[in-house]
Design an enzyme around this catalytic site. Structure first.
Site, PDB file in Angstrom:
ATOM      1  CD  GLU A 442      -2.486   1.383   2.603  1.00 55.10           C
ATOM      2  OE1 GLU A 442      -2.932   2.489   3.334  1.00 55.10           O
ATOM      3  OE2 GLU A 442      -3.005   0.211   3.147  1.00 55.10           O
ATOM      4  CD  GLU A 447      -3.769   7.130   5.401  1.00 55.75           C
ATOM      5  OE1 GLU A 447      -4.827   6.431   5.481  1.00 55.75           O
ATOM      6  OE2 GLU A 447      -2.622   6.724   5.571  1.00 55.75           O
TER       7      GLU A 447
END
Length: 557
Positions: A442, A447
């Site tokens: 990932e 974020e």
């Protein structure tokens, strides 16, 4: 004594004319000083209940005289004006009731002037305390230094003043918007320092480090070389302590336009005595587009009204000469510009649907409903909403539609601001359906936690066979206006390194190797806004909805 100097100069000029052109028939008219100069004032909104006006600070002045050609005004607040008719309008901006000595000068033949003066007491109620605090600090004696945001792209731009050509182009850098960090031509101005200080009676401004940059559009007007820096012999008002006044915006851009899909602040500040912030265009009034603790974006209209300049400043001094990140990838391989209103392009995006926490204790149910995901006005909008006691949102992915190995990913986005929202721009290995997470790998390009909207996270996750456990590596970067302005979130992915950047500034970099899933596997893109969960945290009890906007997604290979 001033008049004596004038007459001496005049006599010498006449003598030279007769010496060099004795055959010409020269007729010199009488030099007549204006007489009977008067000045009167009408304070807007003045009546028995408002003896100092309605708070706008606007005063209409009228001056009359005999034998005059034009009139000059000194308004007693550091500003001056010229009015051939003798009638002029001036706005006093110092907050409260203040007394000003206004001087009206009638100008006659040969520049001879006669003057008179009057005092006016005017009430101005306009203020922008938050902007003042951002610029200088809250307490008397506080001071803050601002610098060019030279490390960011588009720290200077150019657009029309108010000709919008039917699509609002007057409100942003429609003409020139390609400047990159540490531009070679502008490098001479990056040493500038601008100091705002809070005093007993408001803010002062001082440019403490020159020079001044003069763009080509204005250089021709004042007869100097353009697109280069000049010292105070050209920019004569560059140095010295000056007053700062705040006033409501009056420009069309501020009142009708928007910047990055957000309205202007609709307040402006003016620096007295011809002061300016490094970019010399004969003007001193700045529309505030947006302002925060460490970033100021403004618009200033060049004297003569031909061009509007956009400028970005920071209160955190950039590292001078910092290297610009250079990408290995320059060929556009795939993109979505979100130019077609409606649902996202089904040839490029599919959805994750449903609830269940998604492994992170999240509170939302993902849908493909238009209320949660749509394209309009040139952006993709992913909206998290309150639905009774539950929440809905959307998660888009390019799995099976577009998957790739190595390249540069650019996503221009504006993030939600509500507590509890967890926006993400990220990637998973295309073998996710077969091997699961974290074996697939990932890459989190961006974020943001639900509790800290001033920080962006860049993180890599994978399965470490040596420890037989999930492994991760990441860093954070400060970005205080992520919810009010678009920023560029980038991944640079090569066989040897994976790097996440924000506005071309490195957030986190990690060496790539054959032991990692990022070395030889295809990945796909994901865009979503989660609610709550491990990074979203507590959701604001008053939450109703909030949106992440995506201007574009581009992949270069």
């Amino acid at each position: 004594m001033k008049n004596l100097k004038y007459y001496i100069g005049f006599i010498l000029s006449v003598a030279l004319l007769f010496t060099s052109c004795q055959d010409d028939d020269i007729t010199i008219g009488d030099i007549v000083a204006p007489t009977g100069v008067t000045i009167s004032a009408e304070i807007v909104g003045q009546d028995a209940d408002n003896p100092y006006g309605d708070g706008s600070g606007i005063v209409n002045f009228t001056s009359t005289a005999d034998n005059e050609i034009t009139y000059q005004f000194n308004f007693g607040d550091g500003k001056t004006g010229v009015a051939p008719s003798g009638e002029t309008v001036h706005r006093f901006t110092q907050t409260g009731i203040n007394t000003y000595t206004v001087v009206a000068s009638a100008v006659g033949t040969g520049g001879i002037m006669s003057s008179t003066s009057m005092e006016v007491q005017v009430f101005s109620s306009f203020s922008d305390v938050e902007a003042e605090n951002f610029l200088a600090g809250e307490l008397v004696g506080d001071s803050k230094t601002w610098y060019w945001a030279a490390n960011l792209p588009l720290h200077v731009g150019l657009g029309p003043v108010e000709d919008d050509y039917g699509n609002g182009e007057f409100a942003y850098e429609a003409w020139w918007n390609t400047i990159q960090p540490w531009d070679d031509e502008k490098f001479c101005m990056y040493s500038n320092e601008f100091v705002f200080t809070r005093g007993e009676n408001g803010l002062t401004f001082e440019q403490t480090v020159g020079p001044a940059f003069v763009p080509g559009t204005y250089a021709g007007i004042i007869g100097v070389d353009g697109d280069t820096c000049h010292d105070e012999t050209v920019a004569t008002t560059m140095f010295g302590v000056k007053n700062v006044s705040f006033l409501p915006s009056t420009s069309k851009a501020a009142l009708e336009g928007s910047y990055n899909n957000n309205p202007y602040r609709q307040s402006a500040f003016e620096i007295s005595e011809g002061g300016f912030m490094g970019w010399y265009v004969g003007a001193s009034t700045y529309d505030i587009i947006s302002i925060s603790e460490n970033e100021l974006r403004v618009r200033i209209i060049e004297a003569g009204g031909g061009a509007a300049w956009y400028q970005l400043f920071t209160s955190s001094k950039p590292t001078e000469g910092a290297a610009v990140f250079e990408s290995e990838f320059n060929t556009l391989a795939w993109s979505d510009e979100f130019d077609t209103d409606g649902a996202p392009d089904a040839a490029k995006w599919t959805y994750d649907l449903g609830a269940g926490g998604w492994g992170n204790g999240e509170a939302q149910t993902y849908t493909s409903d238009a209320s949660n995901v749509s394209v309009s006005e040139g952006t993709l909008k992913i909206t998290a909403k309150k639905d009774g006691t539950d929440y809905t949102s959307a998660r888009l992915k390019s799995i099976d539609l577009y998957e790739f190995k190595y390249g540069r990913v650019e996503v221009k986005a504006k993030l939600p601001e509500a507590q509890g929202t967890w926006p993400a721009i990220w990637m998973l290995g295309a073998n996710f359906p077969d091997v699961g997470w974290p074996h697939c790998g990932e890459i989190d390009i961006m974020e943001q936690t639900g509790a800290d909207k001033n920080t962006s996270l860049g993180t890599y996750h994978w399965f470490d066979s040596g420890t037989n456990a999930n492994a991760s590596y990441g860093e954070t970067i400060s970005v205080e206006n992520a919810s009010s302005e678009f920023h560029l979130y980038t991944l640079e992915w090569t066989e040897s390194k994976i790097t996440v950047l924000l506005d071309n500034v490195v957030v986190v970099a990690m060496d790539n190797n054959a032991d990692l899933p990022f070395y030889d596997k295809d990945f796909f893109l994901i865009l979503n806004v989660a609610m709550g969960g491990s990074l979203g945290g507590d959701i604001d009890a008053a939450f109703t909805e909030d949106t992440m906007e995506i201007d574009y997604v581009r992949v270069y290979e």
